[in-house]
Design an enzyme around this catalytic site. Structure first.
Site, PDB file in Angstrom:
ATOM      1  CB  ILE A 167      -7.866  -7.587  17.369  1.00 56.04           C
ATOM      2  CG1 ILE A 167      -9.382  -6.303  17.584  1.00 56.04           C
ATOM      3  CG2 ILE A 167      -8.580  -9.086  16.811  1.00 56.04           C
ATOM      4  CD1 ILE A 167     -10.164  -5.880  18.308  1.00 56.04           C
ATOM      5  CB  SER A 173      -5.761   1.809  16.761  1.00 60.04           C
ATOM      6  OG  SER A 173      -5.083   1.320  17.940  1.00 60.04           O
ATOM      7  CG  ASN A 195      -6.949  -4.546   8.045  1.00 60.38           C
ATOM      8  OD1 ASN A 195      -7.753  -4.209   8.862  1.00 60.38           O
ATOM      9  ND2 ASN A 195      -6.376  -5.522   7.751  1.00 60.38           N
ATOM     10  CE1 TYR A 208      -1.091   0.931  15.001  1.00 60.12           C
ATOM     11  CE2 TYR A 208      -1.389   1.863  16.960  1.00 60.12           C
ATOM     12  CZ  TYR A 208      -2.216   0.850  15.841  1.00 60.12           C
ATOM     13  OH  TYR A 208      -3.157   0.147  15.493  1.00 60.12           O
ATOM     14  CB  VAL A 243      -1.188  -0.072   1.262  1.00 63.19           C
ATOM     15  CG1 VAL A 243      -2.441  -1.122   1.088  1.00 63.19           C
ATOM     16  CG2 VAL A 243      -0.343   0.322   2.510  1.00 63.19           C
ATOM     17  CB  SER A 280       0.248   6.389  11.674  1.00 64.71           C
ATOM     18  OG  SER A 280       0.269   5.014  13.094  1.00 64.71           O
ATOM     19  CE  LYS A 281      -3.256   2.058  12.599  1.00 61.20           C
ATOM     20  NZ  LYS A 281      -4.457   1.577  11.724  1.00 61.20           N
TER      21      LYS A 281
HETATM   22  P1  NAP Z   1      -1.122  -7.943  11.529  1.00 60.04           P
HETATM   23  O1  NAP Z   1      -1.389  -9.260  12.040  1.00 60.04           O
HETATM   24  O2  NAP Z   1       0.277  -7.567  11.600  1.00 60.04           O
HETATM   25  O3  NAP Z   1      -1.593  -8.147  10.129  1.00 60.04           O
HETATM   26  C1  NAP Z   1      -1.252  -7.213   8.964  1.00 60.04           C
HETATM   27  C2  NAP Z   1      -1.837  -6.834   7.662  1.00 60.04           C
HETATM   28  O4  NAP Z   1      -1.648  -6.197   7.427  1.00 60.04           O
HETATM   29  C3  NAP Z   1      -1.486  -8.231   7.058  1.00 60.04           C
HETATM   30  O5  NAP Z   1      -2.040  -8.862   6.605  1.00 60.04           O
HETATM   31  C4  NAP Z   1      -0.255  -7.839   5.845  1.00 60.04           C
HETATM   32  O6  NAP Z   1       0.550  -8.327   5.665  1.00 60.04           O
HETATM   33  C5  NAP Z   1      -0.226  -6.412   6.346  1.00 60.04           C
HETATM   34  N1  NAP Z   1       0.379  -5.071   5.576  1.00 60.04           N
HETATM   35  C6  NAP Z   1       1.420  -4.663   6.465  1.00 60.04           C
HETATM   36  N2  NAP Z   1       1.976  -3.589   5.971  1.00 60.04           N
HETATM   37  C7  NAP Z   1       1.866  -3.870   4.524  1.00 60.04           C
HETATM   38  C8  NAP Z   1       2.060  -2.778   3.202  1.00 60.04           C
HETATM   39  N3  NAP Z   1       2.901  -1.936   3.323  1.00 60.04           N
HETATM   40  N4  NAP Z   1       1.238  -3.721   2.283  1.00 60.04           N
HETATM   41  C9  NAP Z   1       0.091  -3.907   2.135  1.00 60.04           C
HETATM   42  N5  NAP Z   1      -0.533  -4.617   3.322  1.00 60.04           N
HETATM   43  C10 NAP Z   1       0.505  -4.622   4.320  1.00 60.04           C
HETATM   44  O7  NAP Z   1      -1.739  -7.115  12.444  1.00 60.04           O
HETATM   45  P2  NAP Z   1      -3.077  -7.106  12.821  1.00 60.04           P
HETATM   46  O8  NAP Z   1      -2.599  -7.196  14.337  1.00 60.04           O
HETATM   47  O9  NAP Z   1      -4.370  -7.929  11.794  1.00 60.04           O
HETATM   48  O10 NAP Z   1      -3.277  -4.618  12.528  1.00 60.04           O
HETATM   49  C11 NAP Z   1      -4.329  -4.700  11.147  1.00 60.04           C
HETATM   50  C12 NAP Z   1      -4.536  -3.476  11.310  1.00 60.04           C
HETATM   51  O11 NAP Z   1      -5.505  -3.364  12.682  1.00 60.04           O
HETATM   52  C13 NAP Z   1      -3.408  -2.204  11.086  1.00 60.04           C
HETATM   53  O12 NAP Z   1      -4.573  -1.301  10.510  1.00 60.04           O
HETATM   54  C14 NAP Z   1      -3.778  -2.290  13.052  1.00 60.04           C
HETATM   55  O13 NAP Z   1      -2.762  -1.127  13.272  1.00 60.04           O
HETATM   56  C15 NAP Z   1      -5.083  -2.597  13.668  1.00 60.04           C
HETATM   57  N6  NAP Z   1      -5.364  -2.306  14.790  1.00 60.04           N
HETATM   58  C16 NAP Z   1      -4.910  -3.854  15.179  1.00 60.04           C
HETATM   59  C17 NAP Z   1      -5.837  -3.505  16.839  1.00 60.04           C
HETATM   60  C18 NAP Z   1      -5.233  -5.331  17.232  1.00 60.04           C
HETATM   61  O14 NAP Z   1      -5.188  -5.448  19.068  1.00 60.04           O
HETATM   62  N7  NAP Z   1      -4.612  -6.319  16.956  1.00 60.04           N
HETATM   63  C19 NAP Z   1      -6.029  -3.261  17.385  1.00 60.04           C
HETATM   64  C20 NAP Z   1      -6.299  -1.536  16.917  1.00 60.04           C
HETATM   65  C21 NAP Z   1      -6.064  -1.688  15.811  1.00 60.04           C
HETATM   66  P3  NAP Z   1       2.334  -8.333   4.447  1.00 60.04           P
HETATM   67  O15 NAP Z   1       2.393  -9.173   5.501  1.00 60.04           O
HETATM   68  O16 NAP Z   1       1.595  -9.714   3.745  1.00 60.04           O
HETATM   69  O17 NAP Z   1       2.259  -7.667   4.177  1.00 60.04           O
END
Ligand code: NAP
Length: 249
Positions: A184, A137, A85, A151, A59, A154-155
């Protein structure tokens, strides 16, 4: 469950964690679902598991974002739903944070959102229909965590972007909203160690971390036709994490 039968849905960062949960739920709701990530091997395996399509995408590459949307239009004829996402959350304490650390987080989380949402809006505008759901977030807009000032910025930035974008497209059948997850259980949290989920539970009134599908259900609602009069808004999905005014006895 809201019915997304026949809708074309694209989820960035749909190959893991929250994005995978969103993809699973949208697919269950009937959407023709496409996921994206940078890791092609993983993306193809997850696409097979979920019976969805995969397109590789970084992205942070504006041209690639435009090309992916073009490919979707070429293959499916339209794009109804974009879930922006993809995101990263490396920890850097402020005293040691470099400009590169800052830029990487902002480039993926905020600029990546801008690139992909803008590309999708260009086709949604012609359709006079679209649903954009951004994964933001609670961090930044409501809470803070040590080591996450870049972070959090950014959020919170994604929400500022979302509100102005929603206004620009409000008259065109397009809604732009955001989900604000709490803690999560995703692959992304494994970097914090095995004990982290247990430790975190105490900060959550529901005493459990959320599952990726919990974000998927909120995204599914915002992506539905029934949510047509909601734009520029947020839904917190956090098991009550932001509620406590004081430590309960
Ligand atoms: P995750 O398990 O690390 O998954 C991140 C996803 O983003 C993966 O599919 C990864 O795919 C993709 N990604 C990372 N960099 C990318 C890039 N440059 N271009 C395209 N895809 C990219 O993270 P997650 O916990 O599911 O988090 C997902 C979203 O939710 C994020 O925006 C995060 O800020 C938000 N969030 C998460 C939490 C939480 O507690 N987990 C809480 C609040 C918000 P590849 O590895 O193939 O690139």
């Amino acid at each position: 469950m809201f019915n997304l039968a026949g809708k074309i849905a694209f989820i960035s960062g749909g190959t893991k964690g929250i994005g995978k949960g969103i993809a699973r739920v949208l697919k269950q709701a009937g959407a023709i679902t496409i996921i994206a990530g940078t890791d092609t091997v993983r993306g193809e395996a997850i696409a097979k598991e979920l019976a969805v399509d995969f397109i590789p995408l970084d992205v942070t590459d504006q041209t690639a974002c435009k090309n992916v949307i073009d490919k979707i239009i070429e293959k499916y004829g339209r794009l109804d739903i974009l879930c922006s996402n993809a995101g990263i959350f490396p920890q850097h304490y402020l005293k040691d944070m470099t400009a590169e650390d800052w830029d990487l987080v902002h480039t993926v989380n905020l600029k990546g959102t801008f690139f992909l949402v803008q590309a999708a809006l260009n086709v949604m505008e012609k359709q006079r229909y679209g649903r954009v759901v951004i994964t933001s977030s609670i961090t930044g807009e409501i809470t803070g965590i040590s080591g996450y000032s870049h972070y959090g910025a950014s959020k919170a930035g994604q929400l500022g972007f979302m509100r102005s974008a929603a206004l620009e497209y409000a008259g065109q059948g397009i809604t732009i909203n955001a989900v604000m997850p709490g803690m999560i259980m995703t692959e992304g949290l494994t970097a914090f160690g095995d004990e982290f989920p247990n430790h975190m539970k105490d900060a959550i009134p529901m005493q459990t971390l959320g599952m990726p599908e919990d974000i998927g259900y909120a995204a599914c609602f915002l992506a539905s036709d029934e949510a047509k009069y909601i734009t520029g808004q947020t839904i917190v999905v956090d098991g009550g994490q932001v509620l406590p005014e004081m430590q309960e006895a």
